[in-house]
Design a protein around this motif. Structure first.
Motif, PDB file in Angstrom:
ATOM      1  N   CYS A 259       0.824  -1.206   0.000  1.00 30.89           N
ATOM      2  CA  CYS A 259       0.000   0.000   0.000  1.00 30.89           C
ATOM      3  C   CYS A 259       0.857   1.254   0.000  1.00 30.89           C
ATOM      4  O   CYS A 259       0.493   2.259  -0.608  1.00 30.89           O
TER       5      CYS A 259
ATOM      6  N   VAL B 111      -6.882  11.119  -4.082  1.00 32.21           N
ATOM      7  CA  VAL B 111      -7.807  10.484  -3.138  1.00 32.21           C
ATOM      8  C   VAL B 111      -7.418   9.016  -2.950  1.00 32.21           C
ATOM      9  O   VAL B 111      -7.389   8.500  -1.826  1.00 32.21           O
ATOM     10  N   ASN B 112      -7.083   8.339  -4.069  1.00 33.52           N
ATOM     11  CA  ASN B 112      -6.647   6.947  -3.964  1.00 33.52           C
ATOM     12  C   ASN B 112      -5.393   6.842  -3.113  1.00 33.52           C
ATOM     13  O   ASN B 112      -5.264   5.926  -2.294  1.00 33.52           O
TER      14      ASN B 112
ATOM     15  N   MET C  57      -6.321   6.918   0.457  1.00 34.15           N
ATOM     16  CA  MET C  57      -6.930   5.662   0.913  1.00 34.15           C
ATOM     17  C   MET C  57      -5.870   4.574   1.080  1.00 34.15           C
ATOM     18  O   MET C  57      -5.918   3.782   2.029  1.00 34.15           O
TER      19      MET C  57
ATOM     20  N   LEU D 269      -8.082  13.930   3.266  1.00 35.67           N
ATOM     21  CA  LEU D 269      -9.182  13.836   2.306  1.00 35.67           C
ATOM     22  C   LEU D 269      -9.946  15.143   2.229  1.00 35.67           C
ATOM     23  O   LEU D 269     -10.309  15.617   1.149  1.00 35.67           O
TER      24      LEU D 269
ATOM     25  N   LEU E  96      -4.116   5.035   4.253  1.00 37.78           N
ATOM     26  CA  LEU E  96      -4.923   4.492   5.352  1.00 37.78           C
ATOM     27  C   LEU E  96      -4.690   2.987   5.492  1.00 37.78           C
ATOM     28  O   LEU E  96      -4.455   2.473   6.589  1.00 37.78           O
TER      29      LEU E  96
ATOM     30  N   VAL F 288      -5.761  11.104   8.060  1.00 41.31           N
ATOM     31  CA  VAL F 288      -6.229  10.764   6.714  1.00 41.31           C
ATOM     32  C   VAL F 288      -7.536  11.502   6.395  1.00 41.31           C
ATOM     33  O   VAL F 288      -7.741  11.965   5.265  1.00 41.31           O
TER      34      VAL F 288
END
Lengths: 107, 168
Positions: free
Chosen positions: B16, B27-28, B31, B69, B34, B65
């Motif tokens: 990740c 945005v990805n 995530m 966002l 996270l 996070v």
């Protein structure tokens, strides 16, 4: 499936994971041009150092590393708030978050 | 079982983290950050630091996070603005990261670490509290003051001050 050298998960294994995570964050900081993603890379580096601290703490049988991670998490929360506020202020002035457009100190 | 969990969480963390670095959409990336943090929290649990895992998830997943966002949505950096990396940048960055890994690993191989885990009991909340309120009392105060300072700094940074017109 798992090579014998890797079979025992000790301090070294955790430190290797931490080093790789730190390097990935560093790679992101160098590679990306979006300020927000650069900031995420910084966060990854910070998290990698906390992982190393917790591993050292566990394998030395002391609590000091864990307490230190507490402080790091607190500082990280403050740092993110200030850093994002700076990015928002910058965006308000320059209408961009790409670092290549933020070169006005050069001229 | 513990080994399998370790490899799962380590893979989740590193994969990740790599996706954070390469994903085109911000945005990805947030995530994936996270998910990477969830992996690190799992590793913390394997290291007997369940409390720190909770704090990590609360502070990072709950605050950091979410803040990321929020800022991404606020600044509205449209996904179409992504510019491809030049090969030179990729090569130079990869070289830098590889040099870093080599340096750190050579340090590891020279150092002498305790071979097995010391037979310490898993730290309890009481142990943390005792440390924080005895040995680390002054740092706790300093950190508290620093949080206040950071809050004031953020307010000053985000507030729009009226520009005073200087009479010529």
């Amino acid at each position: 499936m798992i090579t014998p050298a890797l079979a025992v998960i000790g301090l070294n294994t955790y430190l290797h994971v931490a080093a790789l995570l730190f390097a990935l964050g560093f790679f992101g900081v160098l590679l990306r041009k979006n300020t927000l993603v650069i900031y995420m890379g910084l966060e990854l580096m910070l998290i990698a150092s906390t992982l190393a601290l917790v591993a050292f703490s566990k394998f030395n049988g002391t609590l000091d590393g864990n307490v230190f991670v507490f402080f790091i998490l607190t500082i990280a929360a403050a740092e993110v708030a200030v850093g994002l506020a700076i990015i928002v202020a910058l965006f308000r002035k320059r209408h961009t978050v790409q670092v290549e457009d933020l070169n006005h100190l050069k001229h | 079982m513990s080994d399998l969990l370790f490899y799962t969480f380590a893979f989740l963390t590193l994969a990740c983290a790599a996706l954070v670095v390469v994903s085109k959409n911000t945005v990805n990336a947030a995530m994936f950050l996270l998910l990477s943090l969830v992996g690190v929290a799992g590793l913390f649990v394997l290291l007997d630091a369940a409390l720190l895992a909770f704090v990590l998830l609360l502070v990072y997943a709950g605050a950091v996070v979410a803040l990321f966002l929020f800022i991404i949505m606020l600044l509205d950096t449209t996904p179409g603005t992504f510019k491809a990396f030049t090969p030179l940048t990729v090569a130079a960055s990869a070289l830098g990261a590889a040099l870093l890994v080599t340096g750190v690993l050579s340090l590891y191989h020279r150092a002498e670490f305790p071979a097995a885990a010391a037979p310490a009991a898993a730290p309890t909340l009481k142990a943390y509290a005792q440390q924080l309120f005895t040995t680390y009392l002054l740092p706790v105060q300093v950190v508290g003051f620093m949080l206040l300072t950071a809050m004031l700094g953020v307010i000053v940074l985000s507030k729009k001050f009226a520009v005073k017109e200087d009479a010529p």
